[in-house]
Design a protein around this motif. Structure first.
Motif, PDB file in Angstrom:
ATOM      1  N   SER B 143      21.969 -39.623 -31.099  1.00 29.72           N
ATOM      2  CA  SER B 143      22.576 -40.938 -31.312  1.00 29.72           C
ATOM      3  C   SER B 143      22.945 -41.625 -29.991  1.00 29.72           C
ATOM      4  CB  SER B 143      23.819 -40.788 -32.178  1.00 29.72           C
ATOM      5  OG  SER B 143      24.725 -39.929 -31.515  1.00 29.72           O
ATOM      6  N   LEU B 144      22.754 -40.927 -28.885  1.00 25.48           N
ATOM      7  CA  LEU B 144      23.224 -41.485 -27.601  1.00 25.48           C
ATOM      8  C   LEU B 144      22.081 -41.985 -26.737  1.00 25.48           C
ATOM      9  CD1 LEU B 144      25.694 -38.591 -26.700  1.00 25.48           C
ATOM     10  CD2 LEU B 144      26.227 -40.703 -27.895  1.00 25.48           C
ATOM     11  N   LEU B 145      20.860 -41.993 -27.278  1.00 27.45           N
ATOM     12  CA  LEU B 145      19.691 -42.232 -26.433  1.00 27.45           C
ATOM     13  C   LEU B 145      19.708 -43.564 -25.687  1.00 27.45           C
ATOM     14  CD1 LEU B 145      16.746 -40.681 -28.465  1.00 27.45           C
ATOM     15  CD2 LEU B 145      17.729 -39.891 -26.325  1.00 27.45           C
ATOM     16  N   ASP B 146      20.347 -44.565 -26.263  1.00 27.90           N
ATOM     17  CA  ASP B 146      20.314 -45.881 -25.619  1.00 27.90           C
ATOM     18  C   ASP B 146      21.519 -46.141 -24.723  1.00 27.90           C
ATOM     19  OD1 ASP B 146      17.892 -46.555 -26.768  1.00 27.90           O
ATOM     20  OD2 ASP B 146      18.879 -47.117 -28.648  1.00 27.90           O
ATOM     21  N   ARG B 147      22.368 -45.144 -24.568  1.00 30.43           N
ATOM     22  CA  ARG B 147      23.552 -45.355 -23.723  1.00 30.43           C
ATOM     23  C   ARG B 147      23.249 -45.018 -22.271  1.00 30.43           C
ATOM     24  NH1 ARG B 147      28.640 -43.317 -26.791  1.00 30.43           N
ATOM     25  NH2 ARG B 147      28.213 -44.094 -28.898  1.00 30.43           N
ATOM     26  N   LYS B 148      24.082 -45.581 -21.409  1.00 31.89           N
ATOM     27  CA  LYS B 148      24.013 -45.226 -19.990  1.00 31.89           C
ATOM     28  C   LYS B 148      24.978 -44.057 -19.746  1.00 31.89           C
ATOM     29  CE  LYS B 148      21.504 -48.686 -18.081  1.00 31.89           C
ATOM     30  NZ  LYS B 148      22.040 -49.935 -17.550  1.00 31.89           N
ATOM     31  N   PRO B 149      24.706 -43.230 -18.746  1.00 32.36           N
ATOM     32  CA  PRO B 149      25.576 -42.067 -18.507  1.00 32.36           C
ATOM     33  C   PRO B 149      27.056 -42.417 -18.393  1.00 32.36           C
ATOM     34  CG  PRO B 149      23.617 -41.901 -17.167  1.00 32.36           C
ATOM     35  CD  PRO B 149      23.529 -43.230 -17.863  1.00 32.36           C
ATOM     36  N   ARG B 150      27.378 -43.582 -17.816  1.00 33.52           N
ATOM     37  CA  ARG B 150      28.803 -43.893 -17.638  1.00 33.52           C
ATOM     38  C   ARG B 150      29.513 -44.124 -18.970  1.00 33.52           C
ATOM     39  NH1 ARG B 150      26.606 -48.798 -15.908  1.00 33.52           N
ATOM     40  NH2 ARG B 150      27.072 -50.528 -17.300  1.00 33.52           N
ATOM     41  N   GLN B 151      28.723 -44.340 -20.033  1.00 31.59           N
ATOM     42  CA  GLN B 151      29.357 -44.547 -21.342  1.00 31.59           C
ATOM     43  C   GLN B 151      29.529 -43.225 -22.088  1.00 31.59           C
ATOM     44  OE1 GLN B 151      26.056 -47.210 -22.249  1.00 31.59           O
ATOM     45  NE2 GLN B 151      27.538 -48.787 -22.779  1.00 31.59           N
ATOM     46  N   LEU B 152      29.217 -42.119 -21.437  1.00 33.20           N
ATOM     47  CA  LEU B 152      29.285 -40.822 -22.108  1.00 33.20           C
ATOM     48  C   LEU B 152      30.479 -40.008 -21.606  1.00 33.20           C
ATOM     49  CD1 LEU B 152      25.541 -39.745 -21.814  1.00 33.20           C
ATOM     50  CD2 LEU B 152      26.616 -40.984 -23.683  1.00 33.20           C
ATOM     51  N   SER B 153      30.950 -39.101 -22.449  1.00 31.14           N
ATOM     52  CA  SER B 153      32.006 -38.191 -22.026  1.00 31.14           C
ATOM     53  C   SER B 153      31.382 -37.072 -21.181  1.00 31.14           C
ATOM     54  CB  SER B 153      32.682 -37.592 -23.251  1.00 31.14           C
ATOM     55  OG  SER B 153      31.786 -36.716 -23.880  1.00 31.14           O
ATOM     56  N   GLY B 154      32.224 -36.283 -20.547  1.00 32.98           N
ATOM     57  CA  GLY B 154      31.732 -35.194 -19.702  1.00 32.98           C
ATOM     58  C   GLY B 154      30.840 -34.240 -20.478  1.00 32.98           C
ATOM     59  N   GLY B 155      31.249 -33.898 -21.687  1.00 31.04           N
ATOM     60  CA  GLY B 155      30.489 -32.965 -22.496  1.00 31.04           C
ATOM     61  C   GLY B 155      29.132 -33.538 -22.887  1.00 31.04           C
ATOM     62  N   GLN B 156      29.121 -34.845 -23.195  1.00 29.36           N
ATOM     63  CA  GLN B 156      27.852 -35.484 -23.574  1.00 29.36           C
ATOM     64  C   GLN B 156      26.904 -35.547 -22.388  1.00 29.36           C
ATOM     65  OE1 GLN B 156      29.670 -39.061 -25.026  1.00 29.36           O
ATOM     66  NE2 GLN B 156      29.419 -38.480 -27.169  1.00 29.36           N
ATOM     67  N   ARG B 157      27.456 -35.850 -21.204  1.00 24.44           N
ATOM     68  CA  ARG B 157      26.619 -35.886 -20.002  1.00 24.44           C
ATOM     69  C   ARG B 157      25.987 -34.524 -19.763  1.00 24.44           C
ATOM     70  NH1 ARG B 157      30.281 -39.269 -15.675  1.00 24.44           N
ATOM     71  NH2 ARG B 157      30.945 -40.750 -17.261  1.00 24.44           N
ATOM     72  N   GLN B 158      26.796 -33.503 -19.992  1.00 22.59           N
ATOM     73  CA  GLN B 158      26.335 -32.147 -19.776  1.00 22.59           C
ATOM     74  C   GLN B 158      25.164 -31.838 -20.705  1.00 22.59           C
ATOM     75  OE1 GLN B 158      26.617 -29.021 -21.246  1.00 22.59           O
ATOM     76  NE2 GLN B 158      26.329 -27.892 -19.347  1.00 22.59           N
ATOM     77  N   ARG B 159      25.248 -32.338 -21.923  1.00 21.20           N
ATOM     78  CA  ARG B 159      24.160 -32.136 -22.889  1.00 21.20           C
ATOM     79  C   ARG B 159      22.905 -32.887 -22.465  1.00 21.20           C
ATOM     80  NH1 ARG B 159      25.554 -30.209 -27.874  1.00 21.20           N
ATOM     81  NH2 ARG B 159      27.638 -29.334 -27.780  1.00 21.20           N
ATOM     82  N   VAL B 160      23.110 -34.082 -21.936  1.00 22.37           N
ATOM     83  CA  VAL B 160      21.950 -34.846 -21.462  1.00 22.37           C
ATOM     84  C   VAL B 160      21.263 -34.070 -20.332  1.00 22.37           C
ATOM     85  CG1 VAL B 160      21.170 -37.008 -20.437  1.00 22.37           C
ATOM     86  CG2 VAL B 160      23.020 -37.032 -22.113  1.00 22.37           C
ATOM     87  N   LEU B 186      35.847 -26.934 -24.545  1.00 24.32           N
ATOM     88  CA  LEU B 186      34.449 -27.321 -24.556  1.00 24.32           C
ATOM     89  C   LEU B 186      33.603 -26.295 -23.821  1.00 24.32           C
ATOM     90  CD1 LEU B 186      32.991 -29.673 -25.722  1.00 24.32           C
ATOM     91  CD2 LEU B 186      33.216 -30.888 -23.574  1.00 24.32           C
ATOM     92  N   ARG B 187      34.192 -25.750 -22.754  1.00 26.89           N
ATOM     93  CA  ARG B 187      33.478 -24.772 -21.952  1.00 26.89           C
ATOM     94  C   ARG B 187      33.118 -23.552 -22.808  1.00 26.89           C
ATOM     95  NH1 ARG B 187      36.537 -23.324 -16.579  1.00 26.89           N
ATOM     96  NH2 ARG B 187      36.878 -25.562 -16.689  1.00 26.89           N
ATOM     97  N   ALA B 188      34.096 -23.099 -23.594  1.00 27.61           N
ATOM     98  CA  ALA B 188      33.868 -21.913 -24.414  1.00 27.61           C
ATOM     99  C   ALA B 188      32.759 -22.159 -25.429  1.00 27.61           C
ATOM    100  CB  ALA B 188      35.154 -21.518 -25.111  1.00 27.61           C
ATOM    101  N   SER B 189      32.754 -23.343 -26.080  1.00 31.12           N
ATOM    102  CA  SER B 189      31.736 -23.578 -27.110  1.00 31.12           C
ATOM    103  C   SER B 189      30.368 -23.826 -26.464  1.00 31.12           C
ATOM    104  CB  SER B 189      32.144 -24.764 -27.993  1.00 31.12           C
ATOM    105  OG  SER B 189      32.286 -25.911 -27.214  1.00 31.12           O
ATOM    106  N   THR B 190      30.358 -24.531 -25.330  1.00 24.62           N
ATOM    107  CA  THR B 190      29.074 -24.805 -24.679  1.00 24.62           C
ATOM    108  C   THR B 190      28.437 -23.525 -24.158  1.00 24.62           C
ATOM    109  OG1 THR B 190      30.106 -26.851 -23.960  1.00 24.62           O
ATOM    110  CG2 THR B 190      27.941 -26.369 -23.072  1.00 24.62           C
ATOM    111  N   ARG B 191      29.285 -22.603 -23.707  1.00 31.07           N
ATOM    112  CA  ARG B 191      28.820 -21.303 -23.245  1.00 31.07           C
ATOM    113  C   ARG B 191      27.905 -20.675 -24.289  1.00 31.07           C
ATOM    114  NH1 ARG B 191      34.268 -18.964 -21.399  1.00 31.07           N
ATOM    115  NH2 ARG B 191      34.204 -17.876 -23.381  1.00 31.07           N
TER     116      ARG B 191
END
Lengths: 318, 414
Positions: B143-160, B186-191
């Motif tokens: 759902s984030l494909l059309d956003r710019k990185p600055r519009q994303l949270s840290g976790g979302q950027r990490q996923r990108v 977030l770190r624990a779940s992303t791990r």
């Protein structure tokens, strides 16, 4: 003596009480506002005295027929502006100024960007090239103009000697109507490229090296690919700033014209600021000069806004 | 999937030797963490494997082929950077498609208008778009494909950043502290997600971190790197239970291993604080050693004369300096009082146990004899001889009084 001794103490008490009593009355946001005002006031005063008031005076004078040194002054309505529209000289100088700016701005910006990327990527002599390119910016334009006058001298100048050596005809750079404006533009580019270079270098410094690493891993590792993928887009904000600064600087050209050509030959290098200077300080037509100034300032304002809007849309800010 | 071999890698920045003869072999599909403190050279090692940095000596091999002179894109690796290094002026979709655009289209075909002219380009662009959507779905950022990185949270950027790494299906993933900018939850779940993703794709991965929890929970094997050298490679269990170097021992485990001064004399390891023999070693050389014991392998008893029956005489006298209640457990910090006074130690105790002790109180500690680690002067682990029969009975103390009882709470005296 006792009175002297006691008075500071009682003063302190009074002040302390006043402070203690006064504190609940002044909420913190009010005192913050006061402090804020304290910081702003010096600027407002200086800005009013040195910018706002002179601008207002120029606007007012543009509606008068005042001549420098005359004791009487009378309201002239739009007469100065009518003269401006019908007069040939302001039109020539406006055209010359625009042509000059169109030559100076893009070349200064591109050359500065090229120099910045070049100097920044070279390991050897970075400090030397940086200083060498910045030298024209810090040297006095009028003094440099004299050097240029010698360099470009039709018979004695080394530039013409070089042309002759190469088998090319000698040129009268500053007295040929077709050559004078490009020559002045060339001098300005020589002077400005170092300035834009330094601004771009500051912009380049702010680009994270991880982005270049990411580009290299993603396959964009050739110089052009790096430039288009990372450098140029991330220099966007710097680019907007530099273009506007360069436009304003080139529209304000005066020193080289005054020192080298005096607007000649046959008004081929007559520029707006030089016209204003001539009308105001040589022909004493202060009212008329003010009218030209007002139009000039409005033009610069509109130009800045339009170019900013145009460029800002396509630029990324972090 | 690639088999990575790093042979005797050397790297210096000026006079600083950053990598000192690194040897590392990573099996296809394996997840290896390189764990070390900041400045140990682990990021430099990763950059050399990626091809972003040159090395002075040694070789990097991928599937048996030397890749030393190859550019990063030729090595077919993907890197997740600590700062994510997303292109800030591009949308998420553009960020994800860039690696494919660069790989699948020529310089001319990349020009913006060519897709309207060339059928091939149109086709490739469509395929790229599909890959982008697939990769985005894999890390749940569709759902984030059309956003710019600055519009994303840290976790979302990490996923990108993760999606950009996996979109090309590279032979090797290189992750440079990818979780360090995330908050703890977030770190624990992303791990867990990264590990699952890596297992599913089966791609070999090198994961650089200074966080032992990340290394221990994620990696198949951990390489402990200190001062430009790999001091130990092994599973988390191996390194925790049998650290081969005192630096590895200190780096793994929280709170870290307690160290006490000791000395080897004719094969006997003597604890300096009490003068008693705690273990025997086959080491030939006599000299000073460090005796290590993990906080959970120390028993703590209130008062000098109370404690584990039958072992009181050899207990180390301590004073309680600080207590930390952590819920399921507690940590008691103590300081030796006799000889070697001032040496600090941490004891892991029952969370109820801390109520029985007060700060400033005298107490005694004893070590679990089978859980001792002895490190020589050079920091290397010394092999211990099973301790049933001390070589000098007159000098030694029975070490395993409760050896018949397996319970970890039953501890022997020193």
């Amino acid at each position: 003596m006792t009175a002297l001794h006691s008075s500071p103490a009682s003063d302190m008490q009074v002040r302390h009480r006043a402070f203690a009593a006064g504190r609940p009355k002044a909420p913190p946001h009010l005192s913050n506002a006061l402090i804020g005002c304290g910081f702003v006031v010096p600027f407002v005063i200086a800005f009013s005295i040195f910018v706002l008031a002179p601008t207002a005076i120029v606007v007012v004078m543009s509606f008068t027929d005042w001549k420098l040194g005359e004791a009487t002054v009378s309201f002239a309505g739009l007469a100065n502006y009518e003269q401006l529209v019908s007069d040939r000289v302001p039109r020539i100088s406006a055209t010359n100024t625009i042509l000059y700016a169109l030559m100076v701005t893009p070349i200064s910006v591109m050359l500065g960007l090229w120099l910045a990327v070049l100097v920044e990527s070279s390991r050897l002599g970075r400090a030397f090239f940086r200083s060498a390119c910045f030298l024209p910016v810090v040297s006095t334009t009028v003094a440099m103009a004299i050097v240029w006058e010698f360099l470009l001298h039709p018979t004695l100048g080394p530039v013409n000697s070089a042309l002759l050596l190469a088998g090319l005809p000698a040129q009268r750079f500053l007295s040929d109507a077709a050559l004078v404006l490009p020559t002045l533009a060339g001098i300005a580019i020589w002077e400005n490229a170092g300035y834009t270079m330094v601004l771009f270098m500051a912009g380049l410094k702010s680009i994270s090296s991880e982005l270049y690493d990411a580009a290299a891993v993603d396959g964009a590792d050739r110089p052009w690919e790096r430039f288009w993928t990372v450098t140029l887009p991330l220099l966007g904000p710097t680019l907007v700033f530099v273009v506007i600064i360069m436009l304003l600087r080139s529209f304000r050209v005066f020193e080289t014209v005054a020192a080298l050509t005096g607007g000649g030959p046959r008004r081929a290098s007559e520029v707006l600021l030089f016209t204003i200077y001539q009308e105001g300080f040589l022909f004493f037509q202060v009212g008329y000069a003010s009218a030209i100034t007002v139009v000039f300032v409005l033009f610069l304002l509109v130009l800045t806004l339009v170019s900013y809007r145009l460029m800002d849309r396509s630029v990324h800010y972090q | 999937m690639a088999h990575i071999e790093i042979l005797n890698l050397e790297k210096s920045f000026g006079d600083t030797r950053v990598l000192r003869g690194i040897d590392l072999s990573i099996a296809p599909g394996e997840f290896v963490a390189i764990l070390g403190p900041s400045g140990c050279g682990k990021s430099t090692l990763l950059r050399i494997v990626a091809g972003l940095e040159t090395h002075d000596d040694g070789h990097v091999l991928m599937d048996g082929q030397v890749v030393d002179a190859m550019a990063p894109k030729q090595r077919d690796v993907a890197v997740v950077f600590q700062s994510y290094a997303l292109y800030p002026h591009m949308t998420v979709a553009q960020n994800l498609s860039l690696p494919l655009v660069m790989r699948d289209l020529t310089r001319v075909e990349r020009l913006p208008f060519v897709r309207h002219v060339s059928g091939r380009v149109k086709h490739v662009r469509k395929a790229i778009r599909e890959s982008v959507e697939r990769a985005a779905a894999q890390v749940e950022i569709a759902s984030l494909l059309d956003r710019k990185p600055r519009q994303l949270s840290g976790g979302q950027r990490q996923r990108v950043a993760l999606a950009r790494a996996l979109i090309r299906q590279p032979k090797l993933f290189l992750l440079d502290e990818p979780l360090s900018n995330l908050d703890a939850t977030l770190r624990a779940s992303t791990r867990a997600e990264i590990v699952q993703l890596q297992r599913k794709l089966g791609t070999t991965a090198i994961y650089v971190t200074h966080d032992q929890t990340e290394a221990m929970t994620m990696a198949d094997r951990i390489a402990i790197m200190i001062e430009g050298q790999i001091v130990q490679i092994g599973t988390a269990r191996e390194i925790y239970h049998r650290p081969s170097d005192v630096r590895a021992a200190l780096f793994i485990g929280s709170p870290k291993m307690n160290l006490f001064e000791g000395v080897v004399e004719r094969g006997c390891v003597r604890l300096t604080a009490t003068g008693s023999i705690v273990a025997r070693t086959a080491a030939a050389h006599d000299g000073p050693v460090q005796i290590g014991i993990r906080p959970e392998h120390i028993a703590l008893a209130a008062g000098r004369d109370e404690g584990v029956p039958g072992a009181t005489m050899d207990a180390l006298p301590v004073v309680v300096t600080h207590q930390e209640f952590l819920g399921s457990e507690a940590l008691t910090h103590v300081s030796l009082t006799g000889a070697q006074a001032g040496t600090e130690a941490v004891v892991r105790v029952d969370s109820e146990a801390i109520d029985r002790l007060d700060v400033g109180q005298q107490a005694a500690v004893r070590f679990h004899p089978d859980k001792l680690h002895v490190f020589g002067d050079d920091g290397k682990r010394l092999a211990l001889v099973p301790s049933q029969e001390p070589s000098e009975p007159g000098d030694a103390i029975p070490l395993n009084l409760q050896a018949s009882d397996d319970s970890a709470t039953q501890l022997a005296g020193v």
